[in-house]
Design a protein around this motif. Structure first.
Motif, PDB file in Angstrom:
ATOM      1  N   GLU A 143       0.813  -1.223   0.000  1.00  0.00           N
ATOM      2  CA  GLU A 143       0.000   0.000   0.000  1.00  0.00           C
ATOM      3  C   GLU A 143       0.848   1.276   0.000  1.00  0.00           C
ATOM      4  O   GLU A 143       0.344   2.371  -0.215  1.00  0.00           O
ATOM      5  CB  GLU A 143      -0.949   0.015   1.207  1.00  0.00           C
ATOM      6  CG  GLU A 143      -0.271  -0.029   2.563  1.00  0.00           C
ATOM      7  CD  GLU A 143      -0.112  -1.451   3.094  1.00  0.00           C
ATOM      8  OE1 GLU A 143       0.081  -1.602   4.308  1.00  0.00           O
ATOM      9  OE2 GLU A 143      -0.182  -2.398   2.277  1.00  0.00           O
ATOM     10  N   VAL A 144       2.151   1.148   0.257  1.00  0.00           N
ATOM     11  CA  VAL A 144       3.052   2.310   0.182  1.00  0.00           C
ATOM     12  C   VAL A 144       3.479   2.476  -1.271  1.00  0.00           C
ATOM     13  O   VAL A 144       4.164   1.631  -1.837  1.00  0.00           O
ATOM     14  CB  VAL A 144       4.288   2.125   1.085  1.00  0.00           C
ATOM     15  CG1 VAL A 144       5.227   3.317   0.941  1.00  0.00           C
ATOM     16  CG2 VAL A 144       3.859   1.941   2.535  1.00  0.00           C
ATOM     17  N   SER A 145       3.066   3.575  -1.882  1.00  0.00           N
ATOM     18  CA  SER A 145       3.347   3.777  -3.300  1.00  0.00           C
ATOM     19  C   SER A 145       4.799   4.171  -3.541  1.00  0.00           C
ATOM     20  O   SER A 145       5.468   4.725  -2.656  1.00  0.00           O
ATOM     21  CB  SER A 145       2.429   4.880  -3.860  1.00  0.00           C
ATOM     22  OG  SER A 145       2.781   6.134  -3.322  1.00  0.00           O
ATOM     23  N   VAL A 146       5.263   3.902  -4.741  1.00  0.00           N
ATOM     24  CA  VAL A 146       6.617   4.318  -5.137  1.00  0.00           C
ATOM     25  C   VAL A 146       6.719   5.834  -5.107  1.00  0.00           C
ATOM     26  O   VAL A 146       7.729   6.405  -4.670  1.00  0.00           O
ATOM     27  CB  VAL A 146       6.949   3.768  -6.538  1.00  0.00           C
ATOM     28  CG1 VAL A 146       8.266   4.365  -7.036  1.00  0.00           C
ATOM     29  CG2 VAL A 146       7.038   2.248  -6.511  1.00  0.00           C
ATOM     30  N   ALA A 147       5.656   6.510  -5.572  1.00  0.00           N
ATOM     31  CA  ALA A 147       5.658   7.979  -5.564  1.00  0.00           C
ATOM     32  C   ALA A 147       5.809   8.504  -4.141  1.00  0.00           C
ATOM     33  O   ALA A 147       6.523   9.478  -3.894  1.00  0.00           O
ATOM     34  CB  ALA A 147       4.377   8.513  -6.194  1.00  0.00           C
ATOM     35  N   GLY A 148       5.142   7.848  -3.180  1.00  0.00           N
ATOM     36  CA  GLY A 148       5.260   8.267  -1.784  1.00  0.00           C
ATOM     37  C   GLY A 148       6.674   8.091  -1.250  1.00  0.00           C
ATOM     38  O   GLY A 148       7.186   8.934  -0.510  1.00  0.00           O
ATOM     39  N   ALA A 153      11.806  10.749   0.269  1.00  0.00           N
ATOM     40  CA  ALA A 153      13.249  10.912   0.070  1.00  0.00           C
ATOM     41  C   ALA A 153      13.574  12.333  -0.375  1.00  0.00           C
ATOM     42  O   ALA A 153      14.559  12.925   0.076  1.00  0.00           O
ATOM     43  CB  ALA A 153      13.752   9.897  -0.962  1.00  0.00           C
ATOM     44  N   GLU A 154      12.741  12.897  -1.245  1.00  0.00           N
ATOM     45  CA  GLU A 154      12.959  14.272  -1.695  1.00  0.00           C
ATOM     46  C   GLU A 154      12.883  15.253  -0.529  1.00  0.00           C
ATOM     47  O   GLU A 154      13.674  16.187  -0.426  1.00  0.00           O
ATOM     48  CB  GLU A 154      11.924  14.646  -2.759  1.00  0.00           C
ATOM     49  CG  GLU A 154      12.158  14.005  -4.113  1.00  0.00           C
ATOM     50  CD  GLU A 154      11.049  14.310  -5.100  1.00  0.00           C
ATOM     51  OE1 GLU A 154       9.929  14.658  -4.651  1.00  0.00           O
ATOM     52  OE2 GLU A 154      11.286  14.196  -6.315  1.00  0.00           O
ATOM     53  N   ALA A 155      11.904  15.047   0.353  1.00  0.00           N
ATOM     54  CA  ALA A 155      11.764  15.928   1.509  1.00  0.00           C
ATOM     55  C   ALA A 155      12.992  15.861   2.403  1.00  0.00           C
ATOM     56  O   ALA A 155      13.490  16.885   2.893  1.00  0.00           O
ATOM     57  CB  ALA A 155      10.509  15.561   2.298  1.00  0.00           C
ATOM     58  N   ASP A 156      13.518  14.635   2.628  1.00  0.00           N
ATOM     59  CA  ASP A 156      14.722  14.488   3.445  1.00  0.00           C
ATOM     60  C   ASP A 156      15.932  15.131   2.770  1.00  0.00           C
ATOM     61  O   ASP A 156      16.787  15.730   3.438  1.00  0.00           O
ATOM     62  CB  ASP A 156      15.006  13.008   3.706  1.00  0.00           C
ATOM     63  CG  ASP A 156      14.050  12.407   4.742  1.00  0.00           C
ATOM     64  OD1 ASP A 156      13.427  13.191   5.479  1.00  0.00           O
ATOM     65  OD2 ASP A 156      13.928  11.172   4.786  1.00  0.00           O
ATOM     66  N   LEU A 157      16.013  15.004   1.447  1.00  0.00           N
ATOM     67  CA  LEU A 157      17.127  15.620   0.723  1.00  0.00           C
ATOM     68  C   LEU A 157      17.051  17.137   0.800  1.00  0.00           C
ATOM     69  O   LEU A 157      18.083  17.819   0.878  1.00  0.00           O
ATOM     70  CB  LEU A 157      17.125  15.163  -0.739  1.00  0.00           C
ATOM     71  CG  LEU A 157      17.574  13.719  -0.985  1.00  0.00           C
ATOM     72  CD1 LEU A 157      17.343  13.325  -2.436  1.00  0.00           C
ATOM     73  CD2 LEU A 157      19.053  13.542  -0.622  1.00  0.00           C
ATOM     74  N   LEU A 158      15.842  17.683   0.794  1.00  0.00           N
ATOM     75  CA  LEU A 158      15.699  19.128   0.943  1.00  0.00           C
ATOM     76  C   LEU A 158      16.202  19.590   2.306  1.00  0.00           C
ATOM     77  O   LEU A 158      16.830  20.644   2.428  1.00  0.00           O
ATOM     78  CB  LEU A 158      14.243  19.550   0.761  1.00  0.00           C
ATOM     79  CG  LEU A 158      13.745  19.702  -0.662  1.00  0.00           C
ATOM     80  CD1 LEU A 158      12.300  20.166  -0.661  1.00  0.00           C
ATOM     81  CD2 LEU A 158      14.603  20.692  -1.441  1.00  0.00           C
TER      82      LEU A 158
END
Length: 484
Positions: A143-148, A153-158
């Motif tokens: 149920e955890v999507s790839v987009a999620g 990961a993008e948020a953590d990289l920011l």
């Protein structure tokens, strides 16, 4: 960087010291230098905080030193000892502090040590983010999507990116700042430097905003449905794309609708407009209209314009797309100037303020204002006004900034607020209801009028601009458009 929950865990005994980036010598040297010279804390504090140290004992020691200095007390081995446990790093506290002091290098090197410590902390966060992404990719439930996973990961990289200072935001003293500004004025007057503003394509709007879309600013363009927000965005973005790179996030209308709007705007001919509806349908176009569209396509291909059509975007997605587009344009010697987002409702937010819309909007507007400054661009966010504009007892439906939906944070963060109003929209309703000849005459007179009300303008006066528009052809201009 303080928000990374795994940093402390990364220093647990199960992890060997070699697994995560750190520099014990730089940490010890910085602490020793601070014990020798408390005055260098002013240079160090903007670069590093306790959480950026790898070793727990160094975190505690730095916090103690910083706390004493902040209270105006001396931070020496003797004063710091009172706030530490009896033993630190397996040795008596005084011996530990004496060792730090004896190992202290030149105090002038302290900022350099601080930068190394900060870089190591950022690298540890990158490792943690990568590990988490690998773990999710391998074993996350279906149920955890790839987009999620990617968005997380993008948020953590920011967060990691936020720890790297931007050199163009460097501070200046009063003397340096004043001299720099006067020098810039001299260069502008001599023609040696061009204004960094990007023209809106509307002469009066450029004049009242001191040149147009100013880099580092957040603009808000708002109106009720039917007022022409997407129409205005279409024309303003293609005008701006003649002079600088423009990135559009189109979240409200589909890809074919938006590109049909661009072609309708570019293919406009006086008294023979091609509506974007005709272009969407396609089948009833004659040869002359097809030739106009082909010519419009050739001209639009010369613009520095990219459109991202997504049903919704997060701040992280916007940020990474901006960085990627800046890099792509830079390879061609072009600078990204303006980013349009259509519109606020479709910008995704974190779960931090779930259900608290005012706070969610504040998170969005604050993040976009920061993005504008950090990336040296103008961000134009489209938004919708609340229904109070159309309240029965309201005589004048021209909006004010008070009509912004959940307006507090938006109004505060925005440098420029453009409020759109079309008299014809309301006149059409009245004509249909009454058939009044006077109203019909008024409608004919105001059919192509678009008022842009500057509800807020940091760079100049607040006034109303009465522009020409053709909503069906997705076009606005300073005056009625003649033959192209």
């Amino acid at each position: 960087m303080s928000g990374h929950p795994d940093r402390a865990a990364a220093r647990a005994p199960a992890e060997s010291a070699a697994e995560l980036p750190h520099n014990v010598e730089a940490e010890r040297a910085l602490l020793g230098a601070l014990l020798w010279r408390n005055d260098i804390m002013a240079e160090v504090a903007p670069l590093v905080s306790a959480e950026h140290f790898y070793f727990a004992e160094h975190q505690v020691t730095y916090s103690t030193i910083a706390g004493l200095i902040a209270e105006g007390k001396p931070a020496t081995a003797i004063t710091v000892k009172s706030f530490l446990p009896a033993q630190v790093a397996g040795m008596p506290t005084m011996a530990y502090l004496a060792a730090l002091t004896s190992e202290a290098a030149e105090a002038v090197s302290a900022p350099g040590y601080a930068q190394i410590i900060r870089q190591m902390a950022t690298r540890r966060d990158l490792v943690t983010t990568a590990r988490q992404l690998i773990e999710n990719a391998r074993s996350a439930p279906i149920e955890v999507s790839v987009a999620g996973m990617i968005e997380a990961a993008e948020a953590d990289l920011l967060l990691a990116r936020g720890s790297v200072p931007d050199t163009h935001l460097a501070s200046m003293t009063a003397a340096e700042g004043g001299a720099w500004m006067l020098g810039r004025i001299d260069r502008l007057r001599a023609g040696l430097e061009r204004s960094t503003a990007v023209s809106t394509g509307i002469v009066d709007l450029d004049r009242v905003t001191s040149g147009g879309f100013q880099r580092g600013q957040l603009w808000l363009m708002a109106g009720r449905p039917g007022m022409g927000k997407t129409v205005a965005m279409t024309s303003l973005s293609r005008y701006a794309a003649r002079h600088a790179g423009v990135l559009v996030f189109q979240c409200e209308v589909t890809r074919d609708q938006q590109w049909a709007r661009y072609l309708a705007d570019m293919a406009y001919v006086h008294n023979q407009p091609l509506t974007f509806g005709q272009i969407m349908a396609g089948v009833d176009l004659d040869d002359e209209q097809l030739w106009r569209l082909e010519d419009a396509q050739k001209r639009i291909s010369q613009l520095h314009l990219r459109v991202e059509c997504e049903p919704g975007v997060s701040i992280a997605q916007i940020t990474f797309a901006v960085k990627a587009e800046k890099k792509r344009l830079a390879q061609r010697g072009i600078s990204l100037g303006v980013v349009f987002i259509d519109y606020l409702k479709f910008v995704k937010v974190s779960d931090r303020y779930r259900g608290q819309r005012v706070l969610e909007i504040g998170e969005i507007s604050g993040a976009l204002k920061t993005l504008a400054k950090a990336e040296d661009i103008c961000v134009v966010l489209l938004a919708q006004l609340n229904r109070q504009v159309e309240a029965e007892g309201r005589a004048d439906r021209r909006p004010t900034v008070a009509d912004l939906r959940d307006s507090g944070e938006l109004e505060q963060d925005a440098d420029v607020v453009l409020l759109l109003y079309r008299d014809a929209f309301y006149l059409e309703k009245k004509v249909k209801a009454s058939g009044d000849p006077e109203l019909i005459d008024r409608l004919l007179e105001r059919q192509n009028s678009l008022e842009i009300i500057l509800g807020k303008n940091r760079a100049g006066p607040t006034r109303t601009l009465d522009l020409w528009c053709d909503v069906a052809a997705s076009s606005i201009a300073q005056h009625a458009r003649g033959p192209v």
